[in-house]
Motif scaffolding. Structure first.
Motif, PDB file in Angstrom:
ATOM      1  N   GLU A 180     -17.455 -17.869 -79.773  1.00 45.96           N
ATOM      2  CA  GLU A 180     -17.324 -16.453 -80.095  1.00 45.96           C
ATOM      3  C   GLU A 180     -15.916 -15.958 -79.772  1.00 45.96           C
ATOM      4  OE1 GLU A 180     -19.527 -14.725 -81.596  1.00 45.96           O
ATOM      5  OE2 GLU A 180     -21.467 -15.693 -81.231  1.00 45.96           O
ATOM      6  N   PHE A 181     -15.182 -16.739 -78.972  1.00 49.10           N
ATOM      7  CA  PHE A 181     -13.832 -16.353 -78.563  1.00 49.10           C
ATOM      8  C   PHE A 181     -12.801 -16.834 -79.582  1.00 49.10           C
ATOM      9  CE2 PHE A 181     -16.419 -16.229 -74.829  1.00 49.10           C
ATOM     10  CZ  PHE A 181     -15.892 -15.213 -74.046  1.00 49.10           C
ATOM     11  N   GLY A 182     -11.681 -16.108 -79.655  1.00 49.41           N
ATOM     12  CA  GLY A 182     -10.640 -16.476 -80.610  1.00 49.41           C
ATOM     13  C   GLY A 182      -9.810 -17.652 -80.158  1.00 49.41           C
ATOM     14  N   VAL A 183      -9.680 -17.813 -78.835  1.00 52.61           N
ATOM     15  CA  VAL A 183      -8.886 -18.901 -78.268  1.00 52.61           C
ATOM     16  C   VAL A 183      -9.671 -19.514 -77.119  1.00 52.61           C
ATOM     17  CG1 VAL A 183      -6.680 -19.574 -77.232  1.00 52.61           C
ATOM     18  CG2 VAL A 183      -6.757 -17.651 -78.833  1.00 52.61           C
ATOM     19  N   ILE A 184      -9.688 -20.850 -77.050  1.00 52.24           N
ATOM     20  CA  ILE A 184     -10.355 -21.555 -75.954  1.00 52.24           C
ATOM     21  C   ILE A 184      -9.380 -22.553 -75.351  1.00 52.24           C
ATOM     22  CG2 ILE A 184     -12.313 -22.972 -75.239  1.00 52.24           C
ATOM     23  CD1 ILE A 184     -13.708 -22.100 -77.850  1.00 52.24           C
ATOM     24  N   PHE A 185      -9.075 -22.383 -74.068  1.00 57.82           N
ATOM     25  CA  PHE A 185      -8.254 -23.342 -73.332  1.00 57.82           C
ATOM     26  C   PHE A 185      -9.174 -24.180 -72.450  1.00 57.82           C
ATOM     27  CE2 PHE A 185      -4.222 -20.435 -73.160  1.00 57.82           C
ATOM     28  CZ  PHE A 185      -3.990 -20.707 -74.510  1.00 57.82           C
ATOM     29  N   ASP A 186      -9.093 -25.499 -72.610  1.00 57.51           N
ATOM     30  CA  ASP A 186      -9.825 -26.428 -71.743  1.00 57.51           C
ATOM     31  C   ASP A 186      -8.856 -26.931 -70.689  1.00 57.51           C
ATOM     32  OD1 ASP A 186     -12.123 -26.220 -73.414  1.00 57.51           O
ATOM     33  OD2 ASP A 186     -11.220 -27.663 -74.785  1.00 57.51           O
ATOM     34  N   ILE A 187      -9.169 -26.693 -69.407  1.00 58.24           N
ATOM     35  CA  ILE A 187      -8.250 -27.034 -68.325  1.00 58.24           C
ATOM     36  C   ILE A 187      -8.775 -28.249 -67.563  1.00 58.24           C
ATOM     37  CG2 ILE A 187      -7.001 -26.169 -66.318  1.00 58.24           C
ATOM     38  CD1 ILE A 187      -7.606 -23.334 -67.269  1.00 58.24           C
ATOM     39  N   ALA A 188      -7.975 -29.293 -67.497  1.00 58.85           N
ATOM     40  CA  ALA A 188      -8.348 -30.512 -66.782  1.00 58.85           C
ATOM     41  C   ALA A 188      -8.106 -30.327 -65.287  1.00 58.85           C
ATOM     42  CB  ALA A 188      -7.537 -31.692 -67.304  1.00 58.85           C
ATOM     43  N   ASN A 189      -8.635 -31.248 -64.474  1.00 57.01           N
ATOM     44  CA  ASN A 189      -8.439 -31.164 -63.027  1.00 57.01           C
ATOM     45  C   ASN A 189      -6.977 -31.341 -62.631  1.00 57.01           C
ATOM     46  OD1 ASN A 189     -11.045 -30.562 -62.380  1.00 57.01           O
ATOM     47  ND2 ASN A 189     -11.641 -32.647 -61.854  1.00 57.01           N
ATOM     48  N   SER A 190      -6.169 -31.876 -63.541  1.00 59.33           N
ATOM     49  CA  SER A 190      -4.734 -32.005 -63.308  1.00 59.33           C
ATOM     50  C   SER A 190      -4.016 -30.681 -63.575  1.00 59.33           C
ATOM     51  CB  SER A 190      -4.154 -33.089 -64.208  1.00 59.33           C
ATOM     52  OG  SER A 190      -4.363 -32.761 -65.584  1.00 59.33           O
ATOM     53  N   VAL A 192      -3.686 -29.313 -66.411  1.00 61.97           N
ATOM     54  CA  VAL A 192      -3.070 -29.349 -67.741  1.00 61.97           C
ATOM     55  C   VAL A 192      -4.091 -28.828 -68.753  1.00 61.97           C
ATOM     56  CG1 VAL A 192      -2.129 -30.819 -69.569  1.00 61.97           C
ATOM     57  CG2 VAL A 192      -1.541 -31.248 -67.171  1.00 61.97           C
ATOM     58  N   ALA A 193      -3.654 -27.918 -69.596  1.00 59.41           N
ATOM     59  CA  ALA A 193      -4.552 -27.281 -70.561  1.00 59.41           C
ATOM     60  C   ALA A 193      -4.343 -27.841 -71.965  1.00 59.41           C
ATOM     61  CB  ALA A 193      -4.321 -25.775 -70.583  1.00 59.41           C
ATOM     62  N   SER A 194      -5.426 -27.824 -72.735  1.00 62.41           N
ATOM     63  CA  SER A 194      -5.376 -28.141 -74.159  1.00 62.41           C
ATOM     64  C   SER A 194      -6.278 -27.122 -74.847  1.00 62.41           C
ATOM     65  CB  SER A 194      -5.863 -29.571 -74.425  1.00 62.41           C
ATOM     66  OG  SER A 194      -7.192 -29.733 -73.958  1.00 62.41           O
ATOM     67  N   GLN A 206      -1.208 -29.171 -78.420  1.00 68.36           N
ATOM     68  CA  GLN A 206      -0.320 -29.221 -77.264  1.00 68.36           C
ATOM     69  C   GLN A 206      -1.101 -29.459 -75.969  1.00 68.36           C
ATOM     70  OE1 GLN A 206       2.392 -25.870 -76.952  1.00 68.36           O
ATOM     71  NE2 GLN A 206       2.391 -25.564 -79.168  1.00 68.36           N
ATOM     72  N   TYR A 207      -0.419 -30.068 -75.012  1.00 69.65           N
ATOM     73  CA  TYR A 207      -0.909 -30.186 -73.647  1.00 69.65           C
ATOM     74  C   TYR A 207       0.113 -29.470 -72.770  1.00 69.65           C
ATOM     75  CZ  TYR A 207      -4.187 -33.657 -75.380  1.00 69.65           C
ATOM     76  OH  TYR A 207      -5.188 -34.286 -76.076  1.00 69.65           O
ATOM     77  N   PHE A 208      -0.322 -28.502 -71.972  1.00 72.34           N
ATOM     78  CA  PHE A 208       0.642 -27.645 -71.296  1.00 72.34           C
ATOM     79  C   PHE A 208       0.050 -27.102 -69.997  1.00 72.34           C
ATOM     80  CE2 PHE A 208      -1.967 -25.316 -74.237  1.00 72.34           C
ATOM     81  CZ  PHE A 208      -2.314 -24.154 -73.577  1.00 72.34           C
TER      82      PHE A 208
END
Length: 300
Positions: A180-190, A192-194, A206-208
């Motif tokens: 339902e969201f326009g943007v989804i950031f998945d954040i790893a335990n490191s 780093v987001a994708s 991107q990975y950032f």
């Protein structure tokens, strides 16, 4: 049906941050909010964890404790809007689903009382939908965090043998809610987001590491659309009036009943706060109400 030229208008952020415990969801949400700029409100369900980052800058907190009834979230969102906040951080949305007093527990309690599963879901689903609607229709930027868990599936390998395959991380939330969201950031335990969804296309592939600059980029994109025109506002005003008059007829010119019916559909928002989405909800409800009358007339 009328068609119009497609244009992108200025918008409010609808961002979901997913990750396991310790991935930095709360910290990242605040960095993005500070990058966007404005008055920040945090709805904290994480036992006061939101206070841990007060050194980052100024923001206000509203604590929600169990039971995590979705109505508490909705009220907090509306209170933040009324208080004039620009950004609302919901940290976390997960308890409204699987926390004490959340949707899953509500459904289970109803089933335990003898109601079948379908009936129990039918009773609690509107509460979940109302929370989603409050998020999508808010006049504030919304950043919501969701806890994630590792998801597995049983598959067959090339030799025909079954094996357990790791599919990745899935948010602990009702299926599909995150989309339902326009943007989804998945954040790893490191940390780093994708991205798994990005309507802005700013972060695709991107990975950032999330920084205030991430919020600045989002803000610039959100503000780059067309400003709603006077003609657009007049059209919305006319539609509000038309729908109210139709509802008034349906309610036999009972103004109090009309007001109560409409307020229940738009979660208590006054008419000046109604968005195009709110008007769609009112019209859809009205069509459902009018349908039995139309069917009866056809039968006669």
């Amino acid at each position: 049906m009328l068609f119009r030229k497609a244009t992108r208008s200025q918008a409010k952020l609808r961002l979901a941050l997913t990750g396991t415990a310790g991935s930095g969801k709360t910290y990242s949400a605040l960095l993005i909010a500070f990058g966007i700029g404005g008055k920040i409100a945090m709805i904290d369900t994480e036992n006061g964890s939101g206070d841990l980052y007060s050194s980052l800058g100024d923001y206000d907190i509203c604590n929600i404790s169990a039971p995590f009834d979705p109505k508490k979230y909705i009220q907090a969102i509306h209170d933040a809007e009324t208080a004039g906040y620009d950004i609302i951080i919901i940290d976390s949305l997960t308890p409204a689903w699987n926390g004490e007093g959340g949707i899953l527990e509500m459904q289970g309690l109803r089933a335990d009382k003898g109601k079948n599963s379908y009936t129990a879901w039918r009773e609690v689903t509107p509460l979940h939908n109302a929370l989603v609607d409050a998020i999508l229709n808010s006049k504030c930027h919304i950043i919501a965090t969701m806890r994630s868990k590792t998801e597995y599936a049983i598959t067959e390998n090339e030799n025909g043998k079954k094996e357990i395959k790791k599919l990745g991380l899935a948010p602990i939330q009702r299926d599909g809610t995150e989309y339902e969201f326009g943007v989804i950031f998945d954040i790893a335990n490191s940390h780093v987001a994708s991205v798994s969804k990005d309507r802005t296309t700013l972060f695709d592939g991107q990975y950032f590491t999330i920084t205030p600059e991430t919020g600045e980029k989002l803000r610039d994109w959100l503000n780059s659309g067309d400003v709603p025109t006077v003609a657009t506002n007049l059209a919305l005003s006319k539609r509000r009036k038309d729908l109210y008059e139709r509802f008034l007829i349906f309610c036999n010119n009972d103004k109090q009943r009309t007001q109560n019916e409409i307020l229940s559909i738009v979660d208590g928002k006054n008419s000046q706060q109604w968005t195009a989405s709110d008007l769609d909800r009112i019209e859809n409800a009205l069509l459902e109400y009018e349908k039995p009358q139309t069917e009866n007339n056809e039968t006669e």
